[in-house]
Design a protein around this motif. Structure first.
Motif, PDB file in Angstrom:
ATOM      1  N   ALA A  77     -58.029  31.859 -22.922  1.00  0.00           N
ATOM      2  CA  ALA A  77     -57.033  30.998 -22.585  1.00  0.00           C
ATOM      3  C   ALA A  77     -56.669  31.267 -21.116  1.00  0.00           C
ATOM      4  O   ALA A  77     -55.853  30.877 -20.503  1.00  0.00           O
ATOM      5  N   TYR A  78     -56.599  32.656 -20.806  1.00  0.00           N
ATOM      6  CA  TYR A  78     -56.078  33.190 -19.495  1.00  0.00           C
ATOM      7  C   TYR A  78     -56.777  33.765 -18.693  1.00  0.00           C
ATOM      8  O   TYR A  78     -56.028  34.869 -17.747  1.00  0.00           O
ATOM      9  N   ASP A  79     -58.264  33.611 -18.367  1.00  0.00           N
ATOM     10  CA  ASP A  79     -58.915  34.364 -17.418  1.00  0.00           C
ATOM     11  C   ASP A  79     -58.490  33.820 -15.878  1.00  0.00           C
ATOM     12  O   ASP A  79     -58.939  32.935 -15.643  1.00  0.00           O
ATOM     13  N   THR A  80     -57.817  34.494 -15.118  1.00  0.00           N
ATOM     14  CA  THR A  80     -57.332  34.492 -13.961  1.00  0.00           C
ATOM     15  C   THR A  80     -58.326  34.820 -12.851  1.00  0.00           C
ATOM     16  O   THR A  80     -58.442  34.526 -11.776  1.00  0.00           O
ATOM     17  N   ASP A  81     -59.127  36.063 -13.265  1.00  0.00           N
ATOM     18  CA  ASP A  81     -60.071  36.644 -12.429  1.00  0.00           C
ATOM     19  C   ASP A  81     -59.645  37.137 -11.110  1.00  0.00           C
ATOM     20  O   ASP A  81     -60.062  37.104  -9.981  1.00  0.00           O
ATOM     21  N   ASP A  82     -58.111  37.448 -11.022  1.00  0.00           N
ATOM     22  CA  ASP A  82     -57.927  38.288  -9.676  1.00  0.00           C
ATOM     23  C   ASP A  82     -57.827  39.681  -9.842  1.00  0.00           C
ATOM     24  O   ASP A  82     -58.503  40.283 -10.982  1.00  0.00           O
ATOM     25  N   VAL A  83     -57.807  40.571  -8.828  1.00  0.00           N
ATOM     26  CA  VAL A  83     -57.787  42.000  -8.948  1.00  0.00           C
ATOM     27  C   VAL A  83     -57.029  42.509  -9.944  1.00  0.00           C
ATOM     28  O   VAL A  83     -57.550  43.539 -10.659  1.00  0.00           O
ATOM     29  N   ALA A  84     -55.696  42.206 -10.321  1.00  0.00           N
ATOM     30  CA  ALA A  84     -54.899  42.862 -11.440  1.00  0.00           C
ATOM     31  C   ALA A  84     -55.623  42.415 -12.553  1.00  0.00           C
ATOM     32  O   ALA A  84     -55.673  43.406 -13.505  1.00  0.00           O
ATOM     33  N   TYR A  85     -56.119  41.238 -12.913  1.00  0.00           N
ATOM     34  CA  TYR A  85     -56.887  40.903 -14.214  1.00  0.00           C
ATOM     35  C   TYR A  85     -58.083  41.968 -14.522  1.00  0.00           C
ATOM     36  O   TYR A  85     -58.277  42.618 -15.564  1.00  0.00           O
ATOM     37  N   ARG A  86     -58.989  42.030 -13.359  1.00  0.00           N
ATOM     38  CA  ARG A  86     -60.055  42.893 -13.540  1.00  0.00           C
ATOM     39  C   ARG A  86     -59.637  44.318 -13.884  1.00  0.00           C
ATOM     40  O   ARG A  86     -60.328  44.946 -14.835  1.00  0.00           O
ATOM     41  N   VAL A  87     -58.978  45.037 -13.046  1.00  0.00           N
ATOM     42  CA  VAL A  87     -58.394  46.164 -13.095  1.00  0.00           C
ATOM     43  C   VAL A  87     -57.921  46.444 -14.699  1.00  0.00           C
ATOM     44  O   VAL A  87     -58.185  47.285 -15.306  1.00  0.00           O
ATOM     45  N   ALA A  88     -57.141  45.628 -15.287  1.00  0.00           N
ATOM     46  CA  ALA A  88     -56.759  45.696 -16.681  1.00  0.00           C
ATOM     47  C   ALA A  88     -57.776  45.395 -17.596  1.00  0.00           C
ATOM     48  O   ALA A  88     -57.815  46.203 -18.635  1.00  0.00           O
ATOM     49  N   VAL A  89     -58.786  44.683 -17.274  1.00  0.00           N
ATOM     50  CA  VAL A  89     -60.053  44.755 -18.216  1.00  0.00           C
ATOM     51  C   VAL A  89     -60.733  45.870 -18.214  1.00  0.00           C
ATOM     52  O   VAL A  89     -61.170  46.613 -19.003  1.00  0.00           O
ATOM     53  N   LEU A  90     -60.946  46.528 -16.855  1.00  0.00           N
ATOM     54  CA  LEU A  90     -61.542  47.784 -16.839  1.00  0.00           C
ATOM     55  C   LEU A  90     -60.978  48.796 -17.430  1.00  0.00           C
ATOM     56  O   LEU A  90     -61.802  49.914 -17.698  1.00  0.00           O
ATOM     57  N   VAL A  91     -59.874  48.894 -17.467  1.00  0.00           N
ATOM     58  CA  VAL A  91     -58.807  49.868 -18.246  1.00  0.00           C
ATOM     59  C   VAL A  91     -59.304  49.732 -19.871  1.00  0.00           C
ATOM     60  O   VAL A  91     -59.303  50.906 -20.568  1.00  0.00           O
ATOM     61  N   GLN A  92     -59.469  48.813 -20.223  1.00  0.00           N
ATOM     62  CA  GLN A  92     -59.777  48.363 -21.564  1.00  0.00           C
ATOM     63  C   GLN A  92     -61.188  49.015 -21.796  1.00  0.00           C
ATOM     64  O   GLN A  92     -61.571  49.442 -22.845  1.00  0.00           O
ATOM     65  N   VAL A  93     -62.178  48.739 -20.697  1.00  0.00           N
ATOM     66  CA  VAL A  93     -63.513  49.157 -20.833  1.00  0.00           C
ATOM     67  C   VAL A  93     -63.440  50.532 -21.103  1.00  0.00           C
ATOM     68  O   VAL A  93     -64.294  51.317 -21.966  1.00  0.00           O
ATOM     69  N   ALA A  94     -62.470  51.356 -20.351  1.00  0.00           N
ATOM     70  CA  ALA A  94     -62.504  52.814 -20.317  1.00  0.00           C
ATOM     71  C   ALA A  94     -61.896  53.254 -21.827  1.00  0.00           C
ATOM     72  O   ALA A  94     -62.480  54.235 -22.369  1.00  0.00           O
ATOM     73  N   GLY A  95     -61.074  52.348 -22.314  1.00  0.00           N
ATOM     74  CA  GLY A  95     -60.720  52.794 -23.477  1.00  0.00           C
ATOM     75  C   GLY A  95     -61.939  52.565 -24.743  1.00  0.00           C
ATOM     76  O   GLY A  95     -61.900  53.479 -25.504  1.00  0.00           O
TER      77      GLY A  95
END
Length: 393
Positions: A77-95
Motif C-alpha cells: 500500500a505504501y512503498d515510497t522507496d525513499d532513503v527513510a523508507y529503506r532505512v526503516a526496512v533495513l532496521v526490520q531486517v536487523a530485527g
C-alpha cells in the motif's frame, strides 16, 4: 533518490506491480529465520524433546510469519522507496536476524529473550512507517494511527511476557497473539489500506517458494550428514525419493490455481466486508509453518534411518505426515472457495490427507506420502483437463 518523499497510497489497480529488490532482500533475511526454526524443530524431535519443541515451534513461527506479513501488506500500500523508507526496512531486517539468532535458545531451553528483542525491533520499525503514513495520507490517517498505536501497545505486552511464570506462558502468549491479530481488524475498520492484489499474490507465492526451498535444504543437509557418516545412498533412497515427491507436489498444489486470480477475488471480498481478506491472509500461517516443518520431518526421517534419532518408526512417520497433511488441508481450504465445486475436489484431498496420516504406521511413510501426493496432483491435472475439454467449459 529523495531523502524523504510524501508517503501517499499506491494505486491498487497499478499495472505491472511487482516485488522490489528491497522486498526480495527482506525475504532473504526471513529465509534465515525459517531455516533456524526448522533446524531447531528437527534437533528437538530427534533428541526426544518433542513436547518442548512442539510447544515452542508454533510460537517461534508466529513471530516470523506475523512480522513478514505485516510489512508485506504495508509495502503493497505504501512503498515510497525513499532513503527513510529503506532505512526503516533495513532496521526490520536487523530485527529478523536478531530473532533468528535467538530461535535455537527459544526451542532448546525456552529462553525467548533474544527472540523478543528481535521481534520488538522489527515491529517498532513498522510503527515508524505507519506514523509516516498517518502524516501523509489524510484519507487513511485514522487507520494508520490505529496501526501504530496497536502495534506499540502489543510490543509492551511482549516485553512483559518474558516475566510471566513458565507454566502460564503459553496461555498468555495466545492472548497477546490474538491482540496482534486483532490490530489490523481494528485499524482497517477505520479505513481500508490500498494494497495491490497482484503484488500480494506474488509476495505470498515467493514466500511459499522460500519456505519450500528451506525444506529442500534441510533434507539435503540431512542426506549430506548421513553420507558423511558412512551411510549408503541405498539406505536413504526411499526417504530421498519420497521427500522430493512431497516437496514437488506441495509446490504444484499451491500453484495449481493462479494466485493472482484468488487474491483479486479476495480484494473484492475485502471491499465488501472487512473480514474478506483476513481468512486468506491469516490462513497462510499454517501453510508456511507446516511447509517448514516438513523439512524438519524429512531430516528426522534421515536421522532415523541412520539411527541418530530416539524416535520410534511411528513417531518418525508422524513428524512428516502431520505437517504434510496440515499443509494439504489448509491449501485446499484456502483454494476451495475460489474453485468450481465438484465431488472429486471435495473428497480427494481429505481422503489423501487421511491416507497420508495412516502411512505413519508403515515403515515407508515418506515414500508413501510422496506417492499419494503425486496421485493427488495427477487427479487434479486429469480433472482440469477433463473440464477444459468439456463442451460446457
Amino acid at each position: 533518490m529523495r531523502l524523504l518523499a510524501r508517503m501517499s497510497a499506491r494505486d491498487p489497480a497499478e499495472a505491472h506491480r511487482a516485488a522490489t529488490p528491497l522486498e526480495l532482500f527482506f525475504d532473504l533475511s526471513f529465509a534465515v529465520a525459517v531455516a533456524q526454526a526448522a533446524s531447531g524443530l528437527e534437533d528437538g524431535l530427534a533428541e526426544g524433546h518433542a513436547s518442548r519443541v512442539l510447544a515452542g515451534y508454533p510460537l517461534v513461527f508466529f513471530a516470523i510469519w506475523w512480522a513478514w506479513m505485516n510489512f508485506t501488506w504495508f509495502a503493497s500500500a505504501y512503498d515510497t522507496d525513499d532513503v527513510a523508507y529503506r532505512v526503516a526496512v533495513l532496521v526490520q531486517v536487523a530485527g529478523v536476524l536478531i530473532l533468528a539468532a535467538g530461535e535455537s535458545r527459544a526451542l532448546s531451553s525456552e529462553n525467548f529473550g533474544v527472540m523478543v528483542v528481535g521481534y520488538v525491533v522489527m515491529r517498532l520499525g513498522m510503527v515508524s512507517l505507519w506514523l509516516r503514513a498517518a502524516a501523509s495520507d489524510a484519507g487513511r490517517r485514522r487507520c494508520a494511527r490505529r496501526y501504530a498505536a496497536g502495534i506499540t501497545i502489543v510490543q509492551a505486552c511482549w516485553v512483559a511476557w518474558l516475566a510471566v511464570p513458565h507454566d502460564a506462558r503459553i496461555a498468555v502468549f495466545v492472548v497477546f497473539a490474538a491482540a496482534e491479530l486483532a490490530v489490523p481488524l481494528w485499524a482497517e475498520a477505520a479505513g481500508r489500506t490500498a494494497w495491490h492484489p497482484g503484488h500480494i499474490a506474488e509476495r505470498y507465492g515467493l514466500f511459499t517458494i522460500i519456505v519450500l526451498g528451506e525444506t529442500l535444504l534441510a533434507a539435503t543437509v540431512g542426506v549430506h550428514a548421513a553420507l558423511s557418516d558412512r551411510a549408503t545412498f541405498g539406505n536413504l533412497a526411499t526417504v530421498v525419493v519420497g521427500g522430493l515427491l512431497i516437496v514437488f507436489s506441495m509446490w504444484w498444489l499451491y500453484f495449481d490455481m493462479p494466485s493472482g486470480e484468488i487474491v483479486t477475488q479476495v480484494r473484492r471480498a475485502f471491499t465488501a466486508r472487512i473480514t474478506g481478506a483476513f481468512v486468506w491472509g491469516y490462513g497462510h500461517y499454517l501453510v508456511f509453518a507446516s511447509a517448514a516443518a516438513v523439512g524438519a520431518g524429512l531430516a528426522v526421517a534421515i536421522d532415523h534411518v541412520t539411527r541418530h534419532s530416539q524416535l520410534t518408526t511411528l513417531e518418525t512417520g508422524l513428524t512428516v505426515t502431520v505437517p504434510v497433511a496440515t499443509y494439504l488441508l489448509v491449501v485446499w481450504a484456502l483454494h476451495a472457495p475460489h474453485k468450481k465445486p465438484s465431488r472429486t475436489r471435495t473428497l480427494a484431498v481429505p481422503t489423501a490427507a487421511a491416507l497420508i496420516l495412516a502411512s505413519s504406521f508403515t515403515h515407508q511413510a515418506v515414500l508413501l506420502s510422496g506417492l499419494l501426493l503425486v496421485a493427488l496432483v495427477s487427479l487434479s491435472v486429469a480433472t482440469s483437463e477433463a473440464r477444459a475439454d468439456s463442451p460446457a467449459a
